[in-house]
Structures are given as C-alpha cells and as structure tokens.
Design a protein around this motif. Structure first.
Motif, PDB file in Angstrom:
ATOM      1  N   ALA A  66       0.782  -1.181  -0.061  1.00 56.08           N
ATOM      2  CA  ALA A  66      -0.042  -0.027   0.091  1.00 56.08           C
ATOM      3  C   ALA A  66       0.947   1.413   0.196  1.00 56.08           C
ATOM      4  O   ALA A  66       0.598   2.254  -0.860  1.00 56.08           O
ATOM      5  N   ALA A  67       1.937   1.383   0.678  1.00 58.47           N
ATOM      6  CA  ALA A  67       2.808   2.424   0.837  1.00 58.47           C
ATOM      7  C   ALA A  67       3.559   2.697  -0.646  1.00 58.47           C
ATOM      8  O   ALA A  67       3.300   3.729  -0.895  1.00 58.47           O
ATOM      9  N   ASP A  68       3.853   1.645  -1.013  1.00 57.27           N
ATOM     10  CA  ASP A  68       4.564   1.733  -2.631  1.00 57.27           C
ATOM     11  C   ASP A  68       3.501   2.345  -3.530  1.00 57.27           C
ATOM     12  O   ASP A  68       3.963   3.050  -4.267  1.00 57.27           O
ATOM     13  N   GLU A  69       2.370   1.536  -3.571  1.00 59.57           N
ATOM     14  CA  GLU A  69       1.427   2.509  -4.177  1.00 59.57           C
ATOM     15  C   GLU A  69       0.966   3.746  -4.090  1.00 59.57           C
ATOM     16  O   GLU A  69       0.910   4.662  -5.089  1.00 59.57           O
ATOM     17  N   TYR A  70       1.054   4.169  -2.848  1.00 54.57           N
ATOM     18  CA  TYR A  70       0.763   5.727  -2.787  1.00 54.57           C
ATOM     19  C   TYR A  70       1.885   6.753  -2.992  1.00 54.57           C
ATOM     20  O   TYR A  70       1.794   7.620  -3.536  1.00 54.57           O
ATOM     21  N   ILE A  71       2.910   6.147  -2.627  1.00 55.00           N
ATOM     22  CA  ILE A  71       4.404   6.722  -2.987  1.00 55.00           C
ATOM     23  C   ILE A  71       4.530   7.194  -4.483  1.00 55.00           C
ATOM     24  O   ILE A  71       4.652   8.152  -4.967  1.00 55.00           O
ATOM     25  N   GLU A  72       4.229   5.789  -5.287  1.00 55.94           N
ATOM     26  CA  GLU A  72       4.550   5.944  -6.675  1.00 55.94           C
ATOM     27  C   GLU A  72       3.575   7.030  -7.297  1.00 55.94           C
ATOM     28  O   GLU A  72       3.609   7.942  -8.122  1.00 55.94           O
ATOM     29  N   HIS A  73       2.057   6.933  -6.713  1.00 51.07           N
ATOM     30  CA  HIS A  73       0.967   7.807  -7.303  1.00 51.07           C
ATOM     31  C   HIS A  73       1.305   9.407  -6.706  1.00 51.07           C
ATOM     32  O   HIS A  73       1.236  10.423  -7.576  1.00 51.07           O
ATOM     33  N   ILE A  74       1.898   9.501  -5.474  1.00 52.97           N
ATOM     34  CA  ILE A  74       2.145  10.992  -5.169  1.00 52.97           C
ATOM     35  C   ILE A  74       3.361  11.575  -6.028  1.00 52.97           C
ATOM     36  O   ILE A  74       3.484  12.802  -6.178  1.00 52.97           O
TER      37      ILE A  74
END
Length: 227
Positions: A66-74
């Motif tokens: 989940a953290a990887d997904e949000y960081i890539e989006h941000i």
C-alpha cells in the motif's frame, strides 16, 4: 510507468500501527492461513505462534504494498487512468511485497483482491504483459524450469506443465520474438486432457529454449546416450 532499478532505490524502515476491528483481525488471520506462498513455511506443530507469525507477514506485505502504491502515485511515478490499471499496479506491488516476487495462482489473487477467478486470470495476464521488468527474475526461473521438465510425445510437439502465469509469460515471449523480427511461431495452446498442461509446437519450444538460454533437454539426453 517507468521502472526504477535496484541501484536507484534506498531503503527506509518505518513502524506502522494499524487500528482494526476484532472481526477484521479474524478475517486477516484466516486469510494468512490460506495464502500458500506465505503458509508454506508453517509447520503443523507450530500452533498459534505460527498463526501470529503468518498474520504479521501478511500485514507487513499489505502495508508495504500500500505504501509503495501511494508513494508512486504521489511522486507521479505511476498515474493509472483506469480501475484496471490500478488493479494491475496493486497486484504488482503485492507480488513484490507479499509473495516474494513470485506470481500466485489466479485463485489466490481472487481471494486477496475479492475477484472472480475469471477476473483474476485476466488481471494476471495483464500484469505479466505490462510489468515484465518487475517480474523478470521470478518468471525466468519458472519458465526455464517448465522447459527443462517438458515431455516429448512426438517430434511435432512438447508438453509443458506450469502455472497459468508462466504460460502467459511464455506466450508473450513468443509474440516478442516475432515483433523483434524473428520468425512467426505457432502459438502455445492448452491441453484438454491435463490440468496445468500446455502444448508447444517443437519449433516454438526450441525458440523459447534459445531465448531463455535452456538446452533442449531431449537433445541433451540424446547426446548422453551417444556417449
């Protein structure tokens, strides 16, 4: 989505506290027991301590993904424009974080993401096609093993046994060979008489062996007999 090499990455350790209900805790605990790639390390005699360990592995994998997904989006590394692409990226992160880089079956994917097995199968195919660099190491190993363990019913074809993700990888590799200017090869197909079994025409099989650096096991055995 642009890929980032391991050399360009840095590791940051964080501690996360999750707030979940008793019902969610029970559901996650049961899911941790069902996941084959996680639960494979569990001994039947380990008892509740092992269940707690499995739950910990599951939560660490989920929070990391989940953290990887949000960081890539941000950071604008990934900006999916459709729900399908969101699911592709989500599964790619879960593969890395939860399954050690190995693609699970469509049934495990359906269980984790709440999809039907058919939806999971389509998603798995798209993830293999669109996230090749992320998955190369695991897929190469599985594909080479499938070729090395093939059967030869006759001179025209070889029988390959593998999971559906490996089949998708090999199928796409056949298409890539043609796209690079190589020969247009007959496609792989599914066997009707064996679960997890596929048919590779001999020319296609030999081209895949050359592509993946695998010595034709049947030629190797023939050479041994001559010696």
């Amino acid at each position: 989505m642009s890929e980032v090499s391991d050399e360009d990455r840095s590791a940051i350790s964080v501690q996360v506290t999750l707030s979940i209900t008793v019902e969610q805790h029970a559901q996650l605990r049961e899911l941790a027991r069902r996941l084959p790639l996680v639960a494979s390390h569990r001994s039947p005699s380990d008892g509740d301590d092992s269940d707690d360990s499995l739950l910990q592995q599951l939560l660490e994998g989920l929070t990391g993904a989940a953290a990887d997904e949000y960081i890539e989006h941000i950071t604008r590394v990934a900006e999916p424009t459709s729900l399908t692409r969101v699911r592709e990226l989500r599964l790619a992160h879960l593969v890395e974080r939860l399954f050690g880089g190995k693609l699970p079956s469509e049934y495990v994917i359906a269980d984790v993401l709440g999809l039907t097995s058919g939806e999971a199968r389509v998603l798995l195919s798209r993830v293999v096609a669109h996230n090749r660099q992320r998955l190369t190491k695991a897929m190469l190993s599985a594909s080479r093993k499938a070729l090395e363990n093939s059967k030869r019913p006759d001179d025209k074809k070889r029988w390959i046994r593998c999971d559906i993700a490996t089949f998708f990888y090999l199928r796409d590799l056949v298409s890539q060979i043609a796209e690079r200017g190589g020969p247009s090869l007959p496609p792989l197909s599914k066997r009707t008489d064996a679960v997890g079994g596929y048919v590779a025409p001999t020319d296609t099989f030999l081209a895949l062996c050359r592509e993946l650096g695998v010595e034709d096991p049947w030629q190797k055995n023939s050479d041994r007999r001559k010696k």
